[in-house]
Design an enzyme around this catalytic site. Sequence first.
Site, PDB file in Angstrom:
ATOM      1  N   SER A   1       0.860  -1.097   0.191  1.00 59.85           N
ATOM      2  CA  SER A   1      -0.130   0.098   0.041  1.00 59.85           C
ATOM      3  C   SER A   1       1.061   1.190   0.048  1.00 59.85           C
ATOM      4  CB  SER A   1      -0.953   0.077   1.179  1.00 59.85           C
ATOM      5  OG  SER A   1      -1.343   1.441   1.266  1.00 59.85           O
TER       6      SER A   1
ATOM      7  N   HIS B   1      -1.554  -1.346  -4.351  1.00 60.02           N
ATOM      8  CA  HIS B   1      -2.589  -0.959  -3.778  1.00 60.02           C
ATOM      9  C   HIS B   1      -2.634   0.561  -3.359  1.00 60.02           C
ATOM     10  CE1 HIS B   1      -5.883  -2.020  -1.227  1.00 60.02           C
ATOM     11  NE2 HIS B   1      -5.431  -1.159  -0.322  1.00 60.02           N
TER      12      HIS B   1
ATOM     13  N   ASP C   1      -4.728   3.529  -1.853  1.00 58.43           N
ATOM     14  CA  ASP C   1      -5.749   3.865  -0.698  1.00 58.43           C
ATOM     15  C   ASP C   1      -6.232   5.318  -1.038  1.00 58.43           C
ATOM     16  OD1 ASP C   1      -6.186   1.528   0.700  1.00 58.43           O
ATOM     17  OD2 ASP C   1      -3.885   2.055   1.236  1.00 58.43           O
TER      18      ASP C   1
ATOM     19  N   MET D   1      -9.006   8.150  -0.405  1.00 57.78           N
ATOM     20  CA  MET D   1      -9.852   8.557   0.887  1.00 57.78           C
ATOM     21  C   MET D   1     -10.165   9.775   0.652  1.00 57.78           C
ATOM     22  SD  MET D   1      -7.403   7.133   4.220  1.00 57.78           S
ATOM     23  CE  MET D   1      -6.698   5.477   3.796  1.00 57.78           C
TER      24      MET D   1
ATOM     25  N   HIS E   1      -8.352   1.045  -4.017  1.00 56.55           N
ATOM     26  CA  HIS E   1      -8.979   0.734  -2.747  1.00 56.55           C
ATOM     27  C   HIS E   1      -9.958   2.055  -2.463  1.00 56.55           C
ATOM     28  CE1 HIS E   1      -9.485  -0.140   1.585  1.00 56.55           C
ATOM     29  NE2 HIS E   1     -10.547  -0.116   1.125  1.00 56.55           N
TER      30      HIS E   1
ATOM     31  N   MET F   1     -12.078   4.337  -0.575  1.00 53.99           N
ATOM     32  CA  MET F   1     -12.574   4.677   0.893  1.00 53.99           C
ATOM     33  C   MET F   1     -13.399   6.030   0.592  1.00 53.99           C
ATOM     34  SD  MET F   1      -9.603   3.177   2.975  1.00 53.99           S
ATOM     35  CE  MET F   1      -8.534   3.222   1.789  1.00 53.99           C
TER      36      MET F   1
ATOM     37  N   MET G   1     -11.146  -5.647   5.505  1.00 52.43           N
ATOM     38  CA  MET G   1     -10.380  -4.861   6.325  1.00 52.43           C
ATOM     39  C   MET G   1     -10.023  -5.056   7.823  1.00 52.43           C
ATOM     40  SD  MET G   1      -9.877  -2.232   4.519  1.00 52.43           S
ATOM     41  CE  MET G   1      -9.104  -1.391   5.724  1.00 52.43           C
TER      42      MET G   1
ATOM     43  N   ASP H   1      -6.523  -6.489   4.435  1.00 52.03           N
ATOM     44  CA  ASP H   1      -5.736  -5.249   4.400  1.00 52.03           C
ATOM     45  C   ASP H   1      -5.938  -4.506   5.905  1.00 52.03           C
ATOM     46  OD1 ASP H   1      -5.022  -2.521   3.855  1.00 52.03           O
ATOM     47  OD2 ASP H   1      -6.682  -2.100   2.563  1.00 52.03           O
TER      48      ASP H   1
HETATM   49  C1  DX5 Z   1      -6.096   1.502   5.505  1.00 50.53           C
HETATM   50  C2  DX5 Z   1      -5.533   1.286   4.349  1.00 50.53           C
HETATM   51  C3  DX5 Z   1      -4.620   0.363   4.074  1.00 50.53           C
HETATM   52  C4  DX5 Z   1      -3.255   0.855   5.008  1.00 50.53           C
HETATM   53  C5  DX5 Z   1      -2.702  -0.247   5.576  1.00 50.53           C
HETATM   54  O1  DX5 Z   1      -7.502   2.475   5.523  1.00 50.53           O
HETATM   55  O2  DX5 Z   1      -6.703   0.583   3.443  1.00 50.53           O
HETATM   56  O3  DX5 Z   1      -4.309  -0.121   3.108  1.00 50.53           O
HETATM   57  O4  DX5 Z   1      -2.450   1.447   3.962  1.00 50.53           O
HETATM   58  O5  DX5 Z   1      -1.638  -0.132   5.847  1.00 50.53           O
HETATM   59  P1  DX5 Z   1      -0.913  -0.889   7.370  1.00 50.53           P
HETATM   60  O6  DX5 Z   1      -0.418  -1.985   6.647  1.00 50.53           O
HETATM   61  O7  DX5 Z   1       0.119   0.017   7.648  1.00 50.53           O
HETATM   62  O8  DX5 Z   1      -1.941  -1.158   8.265  1.00 50.53           O
HETATM   63 ZN    ZN Z   2      -6.155  -0.457   1.679  1.00 48.13          ZN
END
Ligand code: DX5
Ligand code: ZN
Length: 213
Positions: free
Chosen positions: A7, A32, A34, A36, A65, A67, A136, A172
Amino acid sequence: MALVAPSILSADFSKLGEEIKCLDREKVDFIHIDVMDGHYVPNLTFGPPVIKSIRSYTDIPFDVHLMIEHPERSLQDYIDAGADRITCHLDATRHLERFVQQVKSADLKAGVSLCPHESPEALRYVLDDLDLILLMSVNPGFGGQSFIESTVQKARDLRKLLAGRHCEIMVDGGINLETGKRMVDAGCDSLVAGSFIFKHEDPSEAIRGLKAL
Ligand code: DX5
Ligand code: ZN
């Protein structure tokens, strides 16, 4: 052997291109990303322009991903930016089946993510349409959180529910060699890891360790 998806949330954003090239050299399975929006989750990261700008640095599939609330409204922008797989959250869209069909009709892989409190049972009637389910193992929003234990049993339950279907189970949040091994043993195919890889003194070693699980 587990599939590994670093990620980039935990990468150094000031040199994102170099970080992606490093992942490219390691031949990770997915990158990956993320996304947000500051609404669905309290944090704000990046969107289609950043994804588009890093697309030329690698051919490794982008595992996006989302969010974000109402993911169907901006879906086309992520498709155009170069996503290969797009996952939204079960509780972020009113019409999940439509979202999944929209992703698939663009010839991309479609995924759904479940928060720690959500049951795989909610997906029973769309299982045949899904390419991946993202469990998650932390509450979405931030990297570096601790792994939530109940995800292990959830992965076992989901594996049973899938009953041999070709649908990837990805996990994740809080993944390292110890939690990653437990999730693979519970039936997960792929591991997302952010801080474990990017905060490791040797990120390549961290990736190899996860791949070997
Ligand atoms: C959290 C993300 C993850 C995050 C994971 O909302 O979806 O992908 O980057 O990070 P670690 O591996 O540090 O928990
Ligand atoms: Zn993620």
